[in-house]
Design an enzyme around this catalytic site. Sequence first.
Site, PDB file in Angstrom:
ATOM      1  N   GLU A  69       9.606   2.131  10.920  1.00 45.71           N
ATOM      2  CA  GLU A  69      10.608   2.971  10.872  1.00 45.71           C
ATOM      3  C   GLU A  69       9.468   4.165  10.806  1.00 45.71           C
ATOM      4  O   GLU A  69       8.923   4.456  10.106  1.00 45.71           O
ATOM      5  CB  GLU A  69      11.104   2.744   9.312  1.00 45.71           C
ATOM      6  CG  GLU A  69      11.633   1.585   8.903  1.00 45.71           C
ATOM      7  CD  GLU A  69      12.891   1.658   9.460  1.00 45.71           C
ATOM      8  OE1 GLU A  69      12.928   2.509   9.977  1.00 45.71           O
ATOM      9  OE2 GLU A  69      13.805   0.432   9.458  1.00 45.71           O
ATOM     10  N   CYS A  97      13.806  11.223   7.048  1.00 49.25           N
ATOM     11  CA  CYS A  97      13.490  10.836   8.086  1.00 49.25           C
ATOM     12  C   CYS A  97      15.057  11.116   9.175  1.00 49.25           C
ATOM     13  O   CYS A  97      14.531  11.947  10.367  1.00 49.25           O
ATOM     14  CB  CYS A  97      12.807   9.565   8.572  1.00 49.25           C
ATOM     15  SG  CYS A  97      14.076   8.624   7.357  1.00 49.25           S
ATOM     16  N   GLU A 147       8.847  16.800  14.561  1.00 51.15           N
ATOM     17  CA  GLU A 147       9.724  16.788  13.094  1.00 51.15           C
ATOM     18  C   GLU A 147       9.260  17.867  12.587  1.00 51.15           C
ATOM     19  O   GLU A 147       8.090  17.199  12.334  1.00 51.15           O
ATOM     20  CB  GLU A 147       9.804  14.986  12.698  1.00 51.15           C
ATOM     21  CG  GLU A 147      10.276  14.754  11.920  1.00 51.15           C
ATOM     22  CD  GLU A 147      10.100  13.828  10.941  1.00 51.15           C
ATOM     23  OE1 GLU A 147       8.452  13.188  11.290  1.00 51.15           O
ATOM     24  OE2 GLU A 147      10.464  12.777  10.558  1.00 51.15           O
ATOM     25  N   LYS A 163       0.133  -1.044   0.049  1.00 52.96           N
ATOM     26  CA  LYS A 163      -0.530   0.773  -0.556  1.00 52.96           C
ATOM     27  C   LYS A 163       1.122   1.613   0.581  1.00 52.96           C
ATOM     28  O   LYS A 163       1.349   1.575   1.186  1.00 52.96           O
ATOM     29  CB  LYS A 163      -0.328  -0.148   1.459  1.00 52.96           C
ATOM     30  CG  LYS A 163      -1.878   1.479   1.408  1.00 52.96           C
ATOM     31  CD  LYS A 163      -1.463   1.908   2.104  1.00 52.96           C
ATOM     32  CE  LYS A 163      -2.472   3.242   2.200  1.00 52.96           C
ATOM     33  NZ  LYS A 163      -1.780   4.421   1.795  1.00 52.96           N
TER      34      LYS A 163
HETATM   35  P1  NAD Z   1       2.678   8.627   7.202  1.00 51.11           P
HETATM   36  O1  NAD Z   1       2.078   8.401   8.102  1.00 51.11           O
HETATM   37  O2  NAD Z   1       1.456   9.558   7.698  1.00 51.11           O
HETATM   38  O3  NAD Z   1       1.944   7.198   6.349  1.00 51.11           O
HETATM   39  C1  NAD Z   1       2.424   6.815   5.377  1.00 51.11           C
HETATM   40  C2  NAD Z   1       2.072   5.296   5.184  1.00 51.11           C
HETATM   41  O4  NAD Z   1       1.327   4.960   5.787  1.00 51.11           O
HETATM   42  C3  NAD Z   1       1.371   5.633   4.407  1.00 51.11           C
HETATM   43  O5  NAD Z   1       0.465   4.980   3.204  1.00 51.11           O
HETATM   44  C4  NAD Z   1      -0.384   5.926   4.570  1.00 51.11           C
HETATM   45  O6  NAD Z   1      -1.773   6.055   3.724  1.00 51.11           O
HETATM   46  C5  NAD Z   1      -0.098   4.717   5.687  1.00 51.11           C
HETATM   47  N1  NAD Z   1      -1.292   5.058   6.825  1.00 51.11           N
HETATM   48  C6  NAD Z   1      -0.953   6.474   7.595  1.00 51.11           C
HETATM   49  N2  NAD Z   1      -1.621   5.679   9.269  1.00 51.11           N
HETATM   50  C7  NAD Z   1      -2.138   4.634   8.893  1.00 51.11           C
HETATM   51  C8  NAD Z   1      -2.974   3.417   9.348  1.00 51.11           C
HETATM   52  N3  NAD Z   1      -3.000   3.449  10.398  1.00 51.11           N
HETATM   53  N4  NAD Z   1      -2.814   2.166   8.652  1.00 51.11           N
HETATM   54  C9  NAD Z   1      -2.028   2.197   7.752  1.00 51.11           C
HETATM   55  N5  NAD Z   1      -2.108   3.234   6.779  1.00 51.11           N
HETATM   56  C10 NAD Z   1      -1.426   3.948   7.577  1.00 51.11           C
HETATM   57  O7  NAD Z   1       3.721   9.174   6.795  1.00 51.11           O
HETATM   58  P2  NAD Z   1       3.622  10.705   5.634  1.00 51.11           P
HETATM   59  O8  NAD Z   1       3.955  11.308   6.240  1.00 51.11           O
HETATM   60  O9  NAD Z   1       3.474   9.461   4.756  1.00 51.11           O
HETATM   61  O10 NAD Z   1       5.704  10.176   5.485  1.00 51.11           O
HETATM   62  C11 NAD Z   1       6.092  10.817   6.039  1.00 51.11           C
HETATM   63  C12 NAD Z   1       6.903  10.042   7.583  1.00 51.11           C
HETATM   64  O11 NAD Z   1       7.319   8.917   7.007  1.00 51.11           O
HETATM   65  C13 NAD Z   1       7.782  11.507   8.800  1.00 51.11           C
HETATM   66  O12 NAD Z   1       7.802  11.335   9.667  1.00 51.11           O
HETATM   67  C14 NAD Z   1       9.358  10.314   8.513  1.00 51.11           C
HETATM   68  O13 NAD Z   1       9.855  10.749   9.373  1.00 51.11           O
HETATM   69  C15 NAD Z   1       9.205   9.166   7.850  1.00 51.11           C
HETATM   70  N6  NAD Z   1       9.768   8.300   7.517  1.00 51.11           N
HETATM   71  C16 NAD Z   1      10.467   7.351   7.897  1.00 51.11           C
HETATM   72  C17 NAD Z   1      11.364   7.146   7.714  1.00 51.11           C
HETATM   73  C18 NAD Z   1      12.229   5.741   8.283  1.00 51.11           C
HETATM   74  O14 NAD Z   1      12.893   4.826   7.611  1.00 51.11           O
HETATM   75  N7  NAD Z   1      12.129   5.758   9.716  1.00 51.11           N
HETATM   76  C19 NAD Z   1      11.522   7.156   5.968  1.00 51.11           C
HETATM   77  C20 NAD Z   1      10.744   8.164   5.691  1.00 51.11           C
HETATM   78  C21 NAD Z   1      10.364   8.569   5.662  1.00 51.11           C
END
Ligand code: NAD
Length: 495
Positions: A250, A284, A385, A175
């Site tokens: 992550e 991140c 963040e 997804k």
């Molecule tokens: P997000 O959490 O809003 O969404 C990430 C993904 O998860 C999307 O596909 C979203 O639709 C899905 N999602 C969100 N809530 C969910 C739930 N309750 N159940 C199932 N799926 C769900 O994050 P974003 O805004 O897309 O990305 C930015 C964030 O990602 C930042 O906080 C960043 O630090 C983090 N990030 C972490 C890493 C790492 O490796 N640690 C790498 C890249 C980004």
Amino acid sequence: MHNYQIYINGQWRDSASGNSFDSLNPYTGESWASIPQCNAADVEAAVDAANTAFESEAWRGLTATARGKMVKRFGQVLLDNAEKLAAIEVRDNGKLYSEVLNQCRYMTEWFEYFGGLADKVEGTVPPIDKPKVLNYTRYEPLGVCACITPWNSPLLLLVWKLAPALAAGNTVVIKPSEYTSASTLELAKLSELAGFPPGVINVVTGYSSEVGEPLVSHKKVRKIAFTGGEEGGRQVNISAASDFKKVTLELGGKSANIVFDDADLDQAVDGAISGIFAASGQTCIAGSRLLLQDTIHDEFLERLVDMSSIAKLGDPMSEDTQIAPIANELQYKKILKYIDIAKAEGAKCVLGGGSATVEGNHEGLFVLPTIFSDVDNSMRIAQEEVFGPVLSVIRFKDEDEAVSIANDIDYGLAAGVWTKSLNRAVNVSERLQAGTVWVNTYRSTSYTSPFGGYKSSGLGRENGQQAIKEYLPVSYTHLRAHETPEHLVCRLLLE
Ligand code: NAD
């Protein structure tokens, strides 16, 4: 306008509801693709297909070596199509083409590495305190794994999950983020060329409430590999706990990039800039807290501001662009809100501090490279963040104070240390609560090395040899007979 379909059981189809939504180009503001808006019915179909494929002879019957070769072939197909994939990803998330192309070319290494590992995960024969027992362990795939990805590096972060999951013999339902689904659907199309049986790889697209949540709570999903924000990660963890699914999370970061006065300052200025302004700070691992030793603070800050002020904002596809637009409007507004918060908290804005426009472009979501000095680590701009090109500069006196400030935060994803002293490099690295510590460099990752965070930055590790074990629980067989284990093995082999 490109009309995409989802991928379930080796077939391309519209969402069950027939609904779709548009994907926007953050540089031009144009809708360029239509993405299926899936719901729980699509999730059900995708998980069913993945579960059937997991049990199928076509997949389960493959030797680990044959599976590994298929995984490697997939990596080669992706490499052959790196330019195409990179251009699509840039259209969706606005990142610099040069950076995304490098990522897309690098992805093949994950398939080489984990494809190679497929037939090298060996069980053991532990000696046991019981007579006439053959006691051995085996690593077995889990079943259906959900791979959930964010918008900032959609393909690379998917590959970190996909390569070990498939090499281990699992099947997947992917997804992608609702902002950046197109490149993942293109990747699924390319998987057909590698020869995966239908149902081994499935992609459903849409919003977290309509697709992500039903996927995470589905009984037949046995593992969730999630990259995203802290709140999403928390919800996923809570949901997964109710039926004891394995999770890898992550999540976000607020990493300290620490510059001591014995550092090579030219190198450190470069490292501070790439740490925060690469990918417009939307990573991140962004080094978003720059800790400067008192003795070099003013000189370093001046050089940093001078160099950052000439960064060129522009079209992410142009080679001379250094700062690309923000990936989506929600994130753009969030960054601008944090800039206001920092100003209200009393941090001193020494560069940028707002939105920007680029000549000949009126729709791009640009934020100026922004630096705040006089930041206290307790401020929100230091603790939360931002995920944008906003740097908080914090002073420190000595090693103890640097470590204490760096660790005084809920996150623990990464950190940087700039020093010429080997002793200091080792001592400080060991004291930092961060999954990755870079010394005299920043922002480099590899398929060979475990990546992940402490505290609110997540659970588990991706990359490196142990990552495949996140997809392979161990079980043991305890075989008792009226013979010694050695005789038993001989007899089993002869039969
Ligand atoms: P997000 O959490 O809003 O969404 C990430 C993904 O998860 C999307 O596909 C979203 O639709 C899905 N999602 C969100 N809530 C969910 C739930 N309750 N159940 C199932 N799926 C769900 O994050 P974003 O805004 O897309 O990305 C930015 C964030 O990602 C930042 O906080 C960043 O630090 C983090 N990030 C972490 C890493 C790492 O490796 N640690 C790498 C890249 C980004």
